[in-house]
Write an enzyme that holds these catalytic residues in place. Sequence first.
Site, PDB file in Angstrom:
ATOM      1  N   GLN A 199      44.148  32.336  19.438  1.00 21.23           N
ATOM      2  CA  GLN A 199      43.686  32.877  18.157  1.00 21.23           C
ATOM      3  C   GLN A 199      42.244  33.345  18.295  1.00 21.23           C
ATOM      4  OE1 GLN A 199      44.977  30.022  14.821  1.00 21.23           O
ATOM      5  NE2 GLN A 199      45.133  28.793  16.664  1.00 21.23           N
ATOM      6  N   HIS A 255      44.811  37.433  17.292  1.00 16.41           N
ATOM      7  CA  HIS A 255      43.848  37.900  16.288  1.00 16.41           C
ATOM      8  C   HIS A 255      42.910  38.984  16.796  1.00 16.41           C
ATOM      9  CE1 HIS A 255      44.532  33.837  14.034  1.00 16.41           C
ATOM     10  NE2 HIS A 255      45.509  34.683  13.866  1.00 16.41           N
ATOM     11  N   CYS A 276      40.739  57.591  11.796  1.00 16.78           N
ATOM     12  CA  CYS A 276      41.769  58.161  12.679  1.00 16.78           C
ATOM     13  C   CYS A 276      42.570  57.097  13.419  1.00 16.78           C
ATOM     14  CB  CYS A 276      41.130  59.126  13.683  1.00 16.78           C
ATOM     15  SG  CYS A 276      40.057  58.314  14.888  1.00 16.78           S
ATOM     16  N   CYS A 280      32.849  56.538  13.738  1.00 17.68           N
ATOM     17  CA  CYS A 280      33.610  57.203  14.795  1.00 17.68           C
ATOM     18  C   CYS A 280      33.182  58.673  14.856  1.00 17.68           C
ATOM     19  CB  CYS A 280      35.081  57.101  14.408  1.00 17.68           C
ATOM     20  SG  CYS A 280      36.251  57.957  15.455  1.00 17.68           S
ATOM     21  N   CYS A 334      35.000  61.067  14.382  1.00 21.79           N
ATOM     22  CA  CYS A 334      35.708  61.757  13.298  1.00 21.79           C
ATOM     23  C   CYS A 334      35.023  61.546  11.951  1.00 21.79           C
ATOM     24  CB  CYS A 334      37.159  61.274  13.223  1.00 21.79           C
ATOM     25  SG  CYS A 334      37.400  59.730  12.326  1.00 21.79           S
ATOM     26  N   GLY A 351      42.487  22.771  20.238  1.00 18.30           N
ATOM     27  CA  GLY A 351      41.327  23.200  19.457  1.00 18.30           C
ATOM     28  C   GLY A 351      41.635  24.129  18.308  1.00 18.30           C
ATOM     29  N   SER A 367      42.747  24.113  14.142  1.00 19.33           N
ATOM     30  CA  SER A 367      42.953  23.277  12.965  1.00 19.33           C
ATOM     31  C   SER A 367      44.382  23.407  12.457  1.00 19.33           C
ATOM     32  CB  SER A 367      41.963  23.668  11.872  1.00 19.33           C
ATOM     33  OG  SER A 367      42.087  25.040  11.570  1.00 19.33           O
ATOM     34  N   ASN A 422      42.637  17.826  20.430  1.00 19.41           N
ATOM     35  CA  ASN A 422      41.727  18.186  19.335  1.00 19.41           C
ATOM     36  C   ASN A 422      40.733  17.048  19.100  1.00 19.41           C
ATOM     37  OD1 ASN A 422      40.644  18.918  16.621  1.00 19.41           O
ATOM     38  ND2 ASN A 422      42.263  20.463  16.699  1.00 19.41           N
TER      39      ASN A 422
HETATM   40  P1  NAD Z   1      39.172  26.348  13.220  1.00 16.98           P
HETATM   41  O1  NAD Z   1      37.718  26.629  13.163  1.00 16.98           O
HETATM   42  O2  NAD Z   1      39.957  26.377  11.978  1.00 16.98           O
HETATM   43  O3  NAD Z   1      39.400  24.911  13.857  1.00 16.98           O
HETATM   44  C1  NAD Z   1      38.752  24.485  15.013  1.00 16.98           C
HETATM   45  C2  NAD Z   1      39.474  23.239  15.502  1.00 16.98           C
HETATM   46  O4  NAD Z   1      38.927  22.871  16.769  1.00 16.98           O
HETATM   47  C3  NAD Z   1      39.310  22.029  14.583  1.00 16.98           C
HETATM   48  O5  NAD Z   1      40.573  21.425  14.415  1.00 16.98           O
HETATM   49  C4  NAD Z   1      38.375  21.102  15.362  1.00 16.98           C
HETATM   50  O6  NAD Z   1      38.668  19.745  15.147  1.00 16.98           O
HETATM   51  C5  NAD Z   1      38.690  21.484  16.787  1.00 16.98           C
HETATM   52  N1  NAD Z   1      37.600  21.281  17.748  1.00 16.98           N
HETATM   53  C6  NAD Z   1      36.277  21.504  17.586  1.00 16.98           C
HETATM   54  N2  NAD Z   1      35.606  21.281  18.726  1.00 16.98           N
HETATM   55  C7  NAD Z   1      36.543  20.916  19.655  1.00 16.98           C
HETATM   56  C8  NAD Z   1      36.478  20.577  21.030  1.00 16.98           C
HETATM   57  N3  NAD Z   1      35.320  20.547  21.705  1.00 16.98           N
HETATM   58  N4  NAD Z   1      37.637  20.269  21.670  1.00 16.98           N
HETATM   59  C9  NAD Z   1      38.816  20.270  20.996  1.00 16.98           C
HETATM   60  N5  NAD Z   1      38.944  20.595  19.695  1.00 16.98           N
HETATM   61  C10 NAD Z   1      37.809  20.909  19.028  1.00 16.98           C
HETATM   62  O7  NAD Z   1      39.746  27.330  14.311  1.00 16.98           O
HETATM   63  P2  NAD Z   1      41.162  28.030  14.430  1.00 16.98           P
HETATM   64  O8  NAD Z   1      42.240  27.052  14.197  1.00 16.98           O
HETATM   65  O9  NAD Z   1      41.100  28.777  15.698  1.00 16.98           O
HETATM   66  O10 NAD Z   1      41.236  29.078  13.234  1.00 16.98           O
HETATM   67  C11 NAD Z   1      40.130  29.867  12.854  1.00 16.98           C
HETATM   68  C12 NAD Z   1      40.307  31.375  12.967  1.00 16.98           C
HETATM   69  O11 NAD Z   1      39.017  31.903  13.206  1.00 16.98           O
HETATM   70  C13 NAD Z   1      41.126  31.850  14.117  1.00 16.98           C
HETATM   71  O12 NAD Z   1      42.010  32.732  13.604  1.00 16.98           O
HETATM   72  C14 NAD Z   1      40.189  32.603  15.069  1.00 16.98           C
HETATM   73  O13 NAD Z   1      40.640  33.910  15.260  1.00 16.98           O
HETATM   74  C15 NAD Z   1      38.896  32.688  14.358  1.00 16.98           C
HETATM   75  N6  NAD Z   1      37.742  32.217  15.163  1.00 16.98           N
HETATM   76  C16 NAD Z   1      37.604  32.566  16.475  1.00 16.98           C
HETATM   77  C17 NAD Z   1      36.535  32.097  17.226  1.00 16.98           C
HETATM   78  C18 NAD Z   1      36.413  32.465  18.684  1.00 16.98           C
HETATM   79  O14 NAD Z   1      36.950  33.474  19.107  1.00 16.98           O
HETATM   80  N7  NAD Z   1      35.740  31.642  19.491  1.00 16.98           N
HETATM   81  C19 NAD Z   1      35.573  31.272  16.622  1.00 16.98           C
HETATM   82  C20 NAD Z   1      35.736  30.947  15.271  1.00 16.98           C
HETATM   83  C21 NAD Z   1      36.825  31.420  14.563  1.00 16.98           C
HETATM   84 ZN    ZN Z   2      37.976  58.177  13.939  1.00 16.35          ZN
END
Ligand code: NAD
Ligand code: ZN
Length: 222
Positions: free
Chosen positions: A83, A101, A112, A130, A132, A169, A171, A195
Amino acid sequence: MALTGAGISAESGIPTFRGAGGMWKRLRPEDLATPEAFTRDPKLVWEWYLWRRGLIARAEPNPGHYALARLEQRAPRFHLVTQNVDGLHERAGSRKILKLHGDIWEVRCTGCGLERRDERLAFDEMPPRCACGGLLRPAVVWFGEMLPADVWQRAERAVAETELLLVVGTSAVVYPAAGLVPLARRSGARIIEVNLDETPYSASVDCSLRGKAGELLPKLIP
Ligand code: NAD
Ligand code: ZN
């Protein structure tokens, strides 16, 4: 198969959305990562994404990312579904990644539809446009938007075939991604969760490991 979320990148210094550290200028991610926020104030949304790009550019993959890259090398049928939009799995060496995501390093034109890689940390013109004339947006999936259909179908297929799902990792409250967990269960897969905290699935998985992904994954995948 592994399903990863923001928690796997937390030890690299990238804030998660839920829990401490996710805030920027006292705004909640849920109020910035939406099509409505972008329509209202594209410059503000872009400023937040450029701030996140800066954090990510300075970050390095951690032992959790590297462990999953090792698993791909050892298990030819392994699938990584993430994600995350940060690109740290690629930087750790993972190659077969289903990005549910999108990717923070890609932009899409709202005019475009053109999509391309763009790794700039600042734009001359804000919000960026862009050729365009259309507004560029980050090529990520915002709250309330559909997931890319082809990526989602491949994730569903992978989960239906998997024997073992590692849920790392996340939620597990953001749908449809979180729905992959019960889908795996119905297809007869074993599920291991890694987690820091309890999640809605902790009680129903085969094994819930409480701790940091960067410490636990290298033990599971030495
Ligand atoms: P979330 O923020 O909802 O949850 C994070 C989870 O990670 C929690 O359950 C927490 O307990 C756990 N956590 C925190 N530190 C940890 C560690 N060191 N080891 C293991 N677990 C740990 O994140 P989500 O469920 O990915 O959903 C949030 C949305 O936000 C996603 O769709 C994502 O696309 C986006 N997002 C992406 C990033 C990224 O690309 N790094 C950062 C933040 C949010
Ligand atoms: Zn464009």
